[in-house]
Motif scaffolding. Sequence first.
Motif, PDB file in Angstrom:
ATOM      1  N   GLY A   1      43.981  41.447  27.386  1.00 38.65           N
ATOM      2  CA  GLY A   1      43.000  40.369  26.823  1.00 38.65           C
ATOM      3  C   GLY A   1      41.892  39.985  27.325  1.00 38.65           C
ATOM      4  O   GLY A   1      41.117  39.251  26.825  1.00 38.65           O
ATOM      5  N   LEU A   2      41.342  41.032  28.374  1.00 38.77           N
ATOM      6  CA  LEU A   2      39.952  40.767  29.190  1.00 38.77           C
ATOM      7  C   LEU A   2      39.026  41.963  28.592  1.00 38.77           C
ATOM      8  O   LEU A   2      39.561  43.284  28.271  1.00 38.77           O
TER       9      LEU A   2
ATOM     10  N   VAL B   1      36.596  45.076  29.198  1.00 45.90           N
ATOM     11  CA  VAL B   1      36.651  46.139  30.510  1.00 45.90           C
ATOM     12  C   VAL B   1      35.631  45.680  31.632  1.00 45.90           C
ATOM     13  O   VAL B   1      36.070  45.678  32.627  1.00 45.90           O
ATOM     14  N   ARG B   2      34.551  45.146  31.289  1.00 46.91           N
ATOM     15  CA  ARG B   2      33.609  44.433  32.393  1.00 46.91           C
ATOM     16  C   ARG B   2      34.323  43.209  33.162  1.00 46.91           C
ATOM     17  O   ARG B   2      34.411  43.110  34.357  1.00 46.91           O
ATOM     18  N   GLY B   3      35.104  42.367  32.238  1.00 49.51           N
ATOM     19  CA  GLY B   3      35.863  41.445  32.594  1.00 49.51           C
ATOM     20  C   GLY B   3      36.909  41.898  33.751  1.00 49.51           C
ATOM     21  O   GLY B   3      37.295  41.126  34.690  1.00 49.51           O
ATOM     22  N   LEU B   4      37.467  42.877  33.145  1.00 48.41           N
ATOM     23  CA  LEU B   4      38.781  43.526  33.938  1.00 48.41           C
ATOM     24  C   LEU B   4      38.397  44.042  35.374  1.00 48.41           C
ATOM     25  O   LEU B   4      38.945  43.628  36.237  1.00 48.41           O
ATOM     26  N   GLN B   5      37.194  44.870  35.189  1.00 50.91           N
ATOM     27  CA  GLN B   5      36.669  45.530  36.516  1.00 50.91           C
ATOM     28  C   GLN B   5      36.197  44.309  37.625  1.00 50.91           C
ATOM     29  O   GLN B   5      36.699  44.360  38.889  1.00 50.91           O
ATOM     30  N   ASP B   6      35.651  43.140  36.917  1.00 53.60           N
ATOM     31  CA  ASP B   6      35.082  42.220  37.990  1.00 53.60           C
ATOM     32  C   ASP B   6      36.478  41.658  38.412  1.00 53.60           C
ATOM     33  O   ASP B   6      36.300  40.962  39.603  1.00 53.60           O
ATOM     34  N   ALA B   7      37.401  41.195  37.644  1.00 53.62           N
ATOM     35  CA  ALA B   7      38.788  40.451  38.308  1.00 53.62           C
ATOM     36  C   ALA B   7      39.355  41.184  39.134  1.00 53.62           C
ATOM     37  O   ALA B   7      39.528  40.693  40.237  1.00 53.62           O
ATOM     38  N   PHE B   8      39.358  42.567  39.049  1.00 56.68           N
ATOM     39  CA  PHE B   8      40.147  43.364  39.914  1.00 56.68           C
ATOM     40  C   PHE B   8      39.006  43.350  41.345  1.00 56.68           C
ATOM     41  O   PHE B   8      39.726  43.043  42.355  1.00 56.68           O
ATOM     42  N   GLN B   9      38.018  43.493  41.157  1.00 57.36           N
ATOM     43  CA  GLN B   9      37.154  43.751  42.502  1.00 57.36           C
ATOM     44  C   GLN B   9      37.294  42.194  43.067  1.00 57.36           C
ATOM     45  O   GLN B   9      37.042  42.176  44.421  1.00 57.36           O
ATOM     46  N   ARG B  10      37.308  41.099  42.254  1.00 59.62           N
ATOM     47  CA  ARG B  10      37.236  39.864  42.933  1.00 59.62           C
ATOM     48  C   ARG B  10      38.635  39.483  43.734  1.00 59.62           C
ATOM     49  O   ARG B  10      38.550  38.974  44.689  1.00 59.62           O
TER      50      ARG B  10
ATOM     51  N   ALA C   1      47.517  41.866  33.513  1.00 59.80           N
ATOM     52  CA  ALA C   1      46.811  43.278  33.715  1.00 59.80           C
ATOM     53  C   ALA C   1      47.501  43.939  34.711  1.00 59.80           C
ATOM     54  O   ALA C   1      48.081  45.189  34.390  1.00 59.80           O
ATOM     55  N   GLN C   2      47.748  43.304  35.933  1.00 67.16           N
ATOM     56  CA  GLN C   2      48.745  44.017  37.136  1.00 67.16           C
ATOM     57  C   GLN C   2      49.993  44.297  36.702  1.00 67.16           C
ATOM     58  O   GLN C   2      50.465  45.637  36.720  1.00 67.16           O
TER      59      GLN C   2
ATOM     60  N   ILE D   1      47.214  56.151  30.917  1.00 64.80           N
ATOM     61  CA  ILE D   1      46.703  55.051  30.253  1.00 64.80           C
ATOM     62  C   ILE D   1      45.186  55.124  30.871  1.00 64.80           C
ATOM     63  O   ILE D   1      44.789  55.416  31.887  1.00 64.80           O
ATOM     64  N   SER D   2      44.398  54.393  30.093  1.00 67.07           N
ATOM     65  CA  SER D   2      42.975  54.221  30.293  1.00 67.07           C
ATOM     66  C   SER D   2      42.702  52.732  30.687  1.00 67.07           C
ATOM     67  O   SER D   2      43.510  51.816  30.372  1.00 67.07           O
ATOM     68  N   VAL D   3      41.370  52.663  31.339  1.00 65.51           N
ATOM     69  CA  VAL D   3      41.067  51.071  31.715  1.00 65.51           C
ATOM     70  C   VAL D   3      40.916  50.207  30.326  1.00 65.51           C
ATOM     71  O   VAL D   3      41.067  49.141  30.246  1.00 65.51           O
TER      72      VAL D   3
END
Length: 321
Positions: free
Chosen positions: A239-240, A242-251, A217-218, A229-231
């Motif tokens: 392949g994540l 939207v919720r998984g992507l948000q969680d991964a970046f926060q984590r 994603a990065q 581009i959008s989220v």
Amino acid sequence: MPSDSPRAEHLDRRGLDIDEAVSFYERVYASHDIHISGATRGEFAWRYRTVGDEHVSVNTSAVGARRWGTINPGRQYILAWATRPGILLDTDSSSPLEMVPGVPVMYPAHREFTFDATPNTQHLVRFDGDFLEAVAAAHRDGVPGPLVFRRHPDPEALRTLQRVISAAGPELLHVDTARSTRIRRNLALAEAVAAAFDASPRKRVVPPAGTARFRSAQEWIVANAHLPISVTDVSRASGLSVRGLQDAFQREVGITPMRFLRETRLHRVRAELLSADAAETTVAEVARAWGFSHLGRFAAYYEQVFAELPSATLRRPLAPR
């Protein structure tokens, strides 16, 4: 400005006149004081050949006499190796760099430097600054920024780089190489350089990351930062969900994907402002080219990250390019 269509270009110049060679190399190296001497009439020859696109160009430079002076890499990063001994870089510094035949080195970056060279042939790979910084950022899971390099690369990584050069060279030197092939070779070469010389931003913005999908994603954001581009787009590309992507970046890095995109774009804007002429460029046109439509918010974001307004960056005295 960003482009999605790299186009191969070819230049082959040669001659027998010293003054012509000086004029040509001063243009190539954005210099004002290159000198060539030590050749008698009828014994001097020079040649400069380059093939490449807006991201990477491969060059061969042969000069049949001693030369010295200054070089300004500007917004490029230059990998080089010589065929014979006798080339010294950064001669005005306390620790000049001697080029060993056949061993690639990185030219000093972000500043003018001096050199002294005996009759020799050099091979050079010129990387567009934004391109190599984006590749290095993806390699380190960070935000693009001006790079620093190890002076003496890891031996094993250097051997890998030399193998990549040998494999990529024939195709990159051919002006009719397919665009898709050239792009792959450009990327492989940039990744090998980033690994061999431990290319890293002067200031790390994001700590090391974790999962493969998060890294994907990065990398996708860095490569497509110039596009609207959008989220959701990032989610599909990685392949994540939207919720998984948000969680991964926060984590992993403590920020949202869209803030990562914004900071990537801010660094790209800063790079362009630092290399632009205030008489010919405006902050607004550069900001809009990188997706900032609200100039007031853009200026606030920029000042928060870089501790100065974008207009102040643009007004800085131009470094020689």
